[in-house]
Design an enzyme around this catalytic site. Structure first.
Site, PDB file in Angstrom:
ATOM      1  N   PHE A  53      11.622  15.575  11.934  1.00 31.65           N
ATOM      2  CA  PHE A  53      10.427  14.951  11.727  1.00 31.65           C
ATOM      3  C   PHE A  53      10.428  13.740  12.937  1.00 31.65           C
ATOM      4  O   PHE A  53       9.360  13.721  13.642  1.00 31.65           O
ATOM      5  CB  PHE A  53      10.104  14.416  10.369  1.00 31.65           C
ATOM      6  CG  PHE A  53       8.624  13.967  10.315  1.00 31.65           C
ATOM      7  CD1 PHE A  53       7.675  14.815  10.641  1.00 31.65           C
ATOM      8  CD2 PHE A  53       8.308  12.268  10.032  1.00 31.65           C
ATOM      9  CE1 PHE A  53       6.334  14.542  10.428  1.00 31.65           C
ATOM     10  CE2 PHE A  53       7.032  12.140  10.055  1.00 31.65           C
ATOM     11  CZ  PHE A  53       6.034  12.919  10.335  1.00 31.65           C
ATOM     12  N   ALA A  61      -7.981   7.243  19.216  1.00 30.92           N
ATOM     13  CA  ALA A  61      -8.386   6.399  18.064  1.00 30.92           C
ATOM     14  C   ALA A  61      -9.219   5.295  18.312  1.00 30.92           C
ATOM     15  O   ALA A  61     -10.337   4.980  17.247  1.00 30.92           O
ATOM     16  CB  ALA A  61      -7.062   6.035  17.266  1.00 30.92           C
ATOM     17  N   GLU A  86       1.373   5.600   0.796  1.00 31.90           N
ATOM     18  CA  GLU A  86       0.792   6.985   1.460  1.00 31.90           C
ATOM     19  C   GLU A  86       0.847   8.050   0.757  1.00 31.90           C
ATOM     20  O   GLU A  86       2.249   8.141   0.143  1.00 31.90           O
ATOM     21  CB  GLU A  86       1.015   6.730   2.918  1.00 31.90           C
ATOM     22  CG  GLU A  86       0.483   7.833   3.633  1.00 31.90           C
ATOM     23  CD  GLU A  86       0.702   7.629   5.022  1.00 31.90           C
ATOM     24  OE1 GLU A  86       0.402   6.754   5.529  1.00 31.90           O
ATOM     25  OE2 GLU A  86       1.253   9.015   5.556  1.00 31.90           O
ATOM     26  N   SER A 114       0.894  -1.233   0.124  1.00 35.51           N
ATOM     27  CA  SER A 114       0.058   0.092   0.069  1.00 35.51           C
ATOM     28  C   SER A 114       0.951   1.317  -0.084  1.00 35.51           C
ATOM     29  O   SER A 114       2.098   1.149   0.579  1.00 35.51           O
ATOM     30  CB  SER A 114      -1.220  -0.011   1.158  1.00 35.51           C
ATOM     31  OG  SER A 114      -0.394  -0.303   2.456  1.00 35.51           O
ATOM     32  N   HIS A 152       3.656  -1.078   3.888  1.00 39.89           N
ATOM     33  CA  HIS A 152       3.160  -0.017   3.547  1.00 39.89           C
ATOM     34  C   HIS A 152       4.113   1.100   3.224  1.00 39.89           C
ATOM     35  O   HIS A 152       5.059   1.382   4.179  1.00 39.89           O
ATOM     36  CB  HIS A 152       2.135   0.710   4.717  1.00 39.89           C
ATOM     37  CG  HIS A 152       1.669   1.872   4.445  1.00 39.89           C
ATOM     38  ND1 HIS A 152       0.295   1.980   3.951  1.00 39.89           N
ATOM     39  CD2 HIS A 152       1.862   3.118   5.155  1.00 39.89           C
ATOM     40  CE1 HIS A 152      -0.071   3.168   3.953  1.00 39.89           C
ATOM     41  NE2 HIS A 152       0.825   4.184   4.671  1.00 39.89           N
ATOM     42  N   GLN A 158       4.238   3.248  12.430  1.00 39.40           N
ATOM     43  CA  GLN A 158       5.393   4.354  12.378  1.00 39.40           C
ATOM     44  C   GLN A 158       6.481   3.624  11.554  1.00 39.40           C
ATOM     45  O   GLN A 158       6.851   2.533  11.788  1.00 39.40           O
ATOM     46  CB  GLN A 158       5.584   4.880  13.750  1.00 39.40           C
ATOM     47  CG  GLN A 158       6.444   6.076  13.716  1.00 39.40           C
ATOM     48  CD  GLN A 158       5.959   7.146  12.889  1.00 39.40           C
ATOM     49  OE1 GLN A 158       5.821   6.976  11.804  1.00 39.40           O
ATOM     50  NE2 GLN A 158       4.955   8.052  13.719  1.00 39.40           N
ATOM     51  N   ASP A 168      -2.263  14.929  16.008  1.00 39.04           N
ATOM     52  CA  ASP A 168      -1.362  15.465  17.109  1.00 39.04           C
ATOM     53  C   ASP A 168      -1.951  17.099  17.183  1.00 39.04           C
ATOM     54  O   ASP A 168      -2.157  17.653  16.209  1.00 39.04           O
ATOM     55  CB  ASP A 168       0.042  15.486  16.394  1.00 39.04           C
ATOM     56  CG  ASP A 168       0.589  14.096  16.589  1.00 39.04           C
ATOM     57  OD1 ASP A 168       0.395  13.657  17.627  1.00 39.04           O
ATOM     58  OD2 ASP A 168       1.066  13.753  15.554  1.00 39.04           O
TER      59      ASP A 168
HETATM   60  C1  LIG Z   1       0.239   5.049   9.554  1.00 40.58           C
HETATM   61  C2  LIG Z   1       0.385   6.410  10.352  1.00 40.58           C
HETATM   62  C3  LIG Z   1      -0.537   7.476   9.668  1.00 40.58           C
HETATM   63  C4  LIG Z   1      -0.826   8.429  10.184  1.00 40.58           C
HETATM   64  N1  LIG Z   1      -1.601   9.354   9.398  1.00 40.58           N
HETATM   65  C5  LIG Z   1      -1.891  10.608  10.035  1.00 40.58           C
HETATM   66  C6  LIG Z   1      -2.540  11.655   9.399  1.00 40.58           C
HETATM   67  O1  LIG Z   1      -3.033  11.490   8.288  1.00 40.58           O
HETATM   68  N2  LIG Z   1      -2.909  12.970   9.831  1.00 40.58           N
HETATM   69  C7  LIG Z   1      -2.117  12.974  11.526  1.00 40.58           C
HETATM   70  O2  LIG Z   1      -2.733  14.245  11.712  1.00 40.58           O
HETATM   71  N3  LIG Z   1      -1.626  12.157  11.881  1.00 40.58           N
HETATM   72  C8  LIG Z   1      -1.142  11.133  11.295  1.00 40.58           C
HETATM   73  N4  LIG Z   1      -0.353  10.197  11.996  1.00 40.58           N
HETATM   74  C9  LIG Z   1       0.063  10.705  13.242  1.00 40.58           C
HETATM   75  C10 LIG Z   1      -0.657  10.151  14.447  1.00 40.58           C
HETATM   76  O3  LIG Z   1      -1.976  11.026  14.426  1.00 40.58           O
HETATM   77  C11 LIG Z   1      -0.091  10.479  15.728  1.00 40.58           C
HETATM   78  O4  LIG Z   1       1.054   9.476  15.717  1.00 40.58           O
HETATM   79  C12 LIG Z   1      -0.837  10.696  17.328  1.00 40.58           C
HETATM   80  O5  LIG Z   1       0.100  11.229  17.997  1.00 40.58           O
HETATM   81  C13 LIG Z   1      -1.352   9.515  17.606  1.00 40.58           C
HETATM   82  O6  LIG Z   1      -2.291   8.872  16.895  1.00 40.58           O
HETATM   83  P1  LIG Z   1      -2.989   7.385  17.133  1.00 40.58           P
HETATM   84  O7  LIG Z   1      -4.097   7.169  16.029  1.00 40.58           O
HETATM   85  O8  LIG Z   1      -2.038   6.331  17.084  1.00 40.58           O
HETATM   86  O9  LIG Z   1      -3.601   7.584  18.695  1.00 40.58           O
HETATM   87  P2  LIG Z   1      -4.140   6.632  19.811  1.00 40.58           P
HETATM   88  O10 LIG Z   1      -4.107   5.319  19.369  1.00 40.58           O
HETATM   89  O11 LIG Z   1      -5.453   7.459  20.256  1.00 40.58           O
HETATM   90  O12 LIG Z   1      -3.082   6.876  20.909  1.00 40.58           O
HETATM   91  C14 LIG Z   1      -2.464   8.182  21.209  1.00 40.58           C
HETATM   92  C15 LIG Z   1      -1.673   8.154  22.582  1.00 40.58           C
HETATM   93  O13 LIG Z   1      -2.873   8.136  23.551  1.00 40.58           O
HETATM   94  C16 LIG Z   1      -2.581   6.979  24.483  1.00 40.58           C
HETATM   95  N5  LIG Z   1      -3.777   6.615  24.796  1.00 40.58           N
HETATM   96  C17 LIG Z   1      -4.808   5.990  23.847  1.00 40.58           C
HETATM   97  N6  LIG Z   1      -5.967   5.746  24.845  1.00 40.58           N
HETATM   98  C18 LIG Z   1      -5.498   6.345  25.720  1.00 40.58           C
HETATM   99  C19 LIG Z   1      -6.724   6.527  27.099  1.00 40.58           C
HETATM  100  N7  LIG Z   1      -7.951   6.141  27.066  1.00 40.58           N
HETATM  101  N8  LIG Z   1      -6.031   7.008  28.030  1.00 40.58           N
HETATM  102  C20 LIG Z   1      -4.685   7.459  28.196  1.00 40.58           C
HETATM  103  N9  LIG Z   1      -3.891   7.466  26.933  1.00 40.58           N
HETATM  104  C21 LIG Z   1      -4.348   6.806  25.951  1.00 40.58           C
HETATM  105  C22 LIG Z   1      -1.785   5.909  23.261  1.00 40.58           C
HETATM  106  O14 LIG Z   1      -0.974   4.938  24.011  1.00 40.58           O
HETATM  107  C23 LIG Z   1      -0.795   6.877  22.744  1.00 40.58           C
HETATM  108  O15 LIG Z   1       0.183   7.276  23.542  1.00 40.58           O
HETATM  109  C24 LIG Z   1      -0.222   8.941  11.343  1.00 40.58           C
HETATM  110  C25 LIG Z   1       0.606   8.005  12.223  1.00 40.58           C
HETATM  111  C26 LIG Z   1       0.846   6.911  11.748  1.00 40.58           C
HETATM  112  C27 LIG Z   1       1.659   5.646  12.154  1.00 40.58           C
END
Ligand SMILES: Cc1cc2nc3c(=O)[nH]c(=O)nc-3n(C[C@H](O)[C@H](O)[C@H](O)COP(=O)(O)OP(=O)(O)OC[C@H]3O[C@@H](n4cnc5c(N)ncnc54)[C@H](O)[C@@H]3O)c2cc1C
Length: 317
Positions: free
Chosen positions: A241, A150, A41, A39, A291, A201, A133
């Site tokens: 980054f 998420a 991106e 895939s 990916h 990541q 973020d």
């Molecule tokens: C493949 C990939 C694609 C990405 N694409 C984008 C994009 O298009 N746009 C963008 O803005 N960013 C993108 N990102 C970055 C991403 O948004 C960041 O890394 C962000 O900080 C975390 O997102 P997540 O979905 O992993 O969050 P989550 O899975 O919600 O986790 C975030 C943090 O919160 C913690 N956490 C989760 N649930 C709880 C809870 N209930 N209580 C306390 N802590 C908790 C987790 O352990 C983690 O440290 C991407 C990252 C990757 C790996």
């Protein structure tokens, strides 16, 4: 590692990856080893010139028949319209299956659901669901009335429509996670909420990723944890980054690029060698899905896909 088979006797992805042949040769034409699933991106363009670069990249990589191509969502939803326009155009004008990234940042649940509904109506069936973020220097605070994390977004998207959902995983642990175990629990929650794959990541130390797969399997995860591969087009930017997203840049990588600041051709060759060695090592360890973070530059990704045994398919083939 001993792995017990699920009741239907079919090994799930991680079992297969972790218990399959350890060392495989380079893929040969007609060999039993199938080429991997890929895939790609992309990010949505800000200017006309970047738009052309994006579409050149899409057209160049399209014949490799990736399983899907995904389009990122800018910080704070800043690219909402451009992400939508790009995935909708990919769906309309290419043979590719697009996936739209979507985040929890800066919007209520209703607003996020509305964006998701718009994707469904445009024929988009795959979402990469992320928290997103905060602006640099700020601490993440969930939007009042928004999806906090998420995992909550994944559950919400399933209430909107029957999307295929991918989520993010962090072999080196997400920088704001309480600890590695809590981060793994979070990944499990996202998959339990209905995501079917995680994309990692990027990482450069392959053993970190392979150990992470072992920990995922030990935690009961069987969904594919697809390695995110970052071909290094600009080392200086990569270092900046990586500091922000918690990916470590090993000293050997810096050493390889050292002295190539004014030599883009050599940089490209080094980048190809580094990524090729990484994917080959992963492939030799049984990984058969990848990916690529293309950064809208197709050539390195194309070459590395070729090394992995993937060949362009023309429409009549
Ligand atoms: C493949 C990939 C694609 C990405 N694409 C984008 C994009 O298009 N746009 C963008 O803005 N960013 C993108 N990102 C970055 C991403 O948004 C960041 O890394 C962000 O900080 C975390 O997102 P997540 O979905 O992993 O969050 P989550 O899975 O919600 O986790 C975030 C943090 O919160 C913690 N956490 C989760 N649930 C709880 C809870 N209930 N209580 C306390 N802590 C908790 C987790 O352990 C983690 O440290 C991407 C990252 C990757 C790996």
């Amino acid at each position: 590692m001993t792995v017990s088979l699920p009741s239907d006797g079919v090994p799930r992805t991680l079992d297969r990856w972790l218990t399959g042949p350890r060392v495989a040769g380079l893929p040969a034409r007609g060999a039993a080893q199938k080429p991997p699933l890929l895939s790609f991106e992309f990010f949505p363009p800000r200017t006309e010139a970047l738009e052309q670069q994006l579409w050149h990249s899409i057209r160049r990589l399209e014949p490799l028949r990736p399983r899907f191509v995904s389009v990122t969502y800018g910080a704070g939803g800043s690219t909402q319209g451009r992400t939508h326009t790009t995935v909708a155009r990919i769906a309309r004008e290419t043979a590719l299956v697009p996936a739209a990234h979507l985040t929890c940042i800066g919007a209520t649940r209703d607003e996020v659901d509305e964006v998701a509904r718009g994707y469904w109506e445009a024929g988009i069936r795959h979402i990469v669901a992320l928290r997103g973020d905060p602006p640099p220097g700020a601490v993440y605070e969930p939007h009042p009335g928004g999806y906090p994390f998420a995992a909550d977004l994944v559950a919400g998207l399933h209430r909107v429509a029957d999307f295929e959902i991918s989520v993010a995983a962090y072999p080196e642990t997400h920088p704001s996670a309480f600890n590695a175990e809590a981060d793994l629990d979070n990944l499990k929650r996202k998959l339990d909420a209905g995501a079917t794959r995680a994309i990692t990541q990027y990482f450069f130390d392959t053993s970190v990723y392979l150990r992470f797969l072992d920990r995922c399997l030990a935690a009961g995860i069987t969904a594919p944890i697809v390695p995110g591969i970052m071909p290094v087009t600009n080392f200086v930017q990569l270092v900046k980054f990586s500091a922000a997203c918690g990916a470590s840049v090993p000293a050997w990588l810096g050493h390889l690029f050292d002295g190539t600041e004014n030599d883009p051709e050599t940089r490209r060759m080094i980048a190809a060698a580094v990524a090729a060695e990484q994917v080959r090592l992963l492939q030799a360890n049984g990984v058969d899905e990848f990916h690529f973070y293309t950064l809208n530059r197709p050539d390195l990704t194309y070459a590395i896909a070729h090394i992995l045994g993937v060949r362009a398919v023309t429409p009549q083939e």
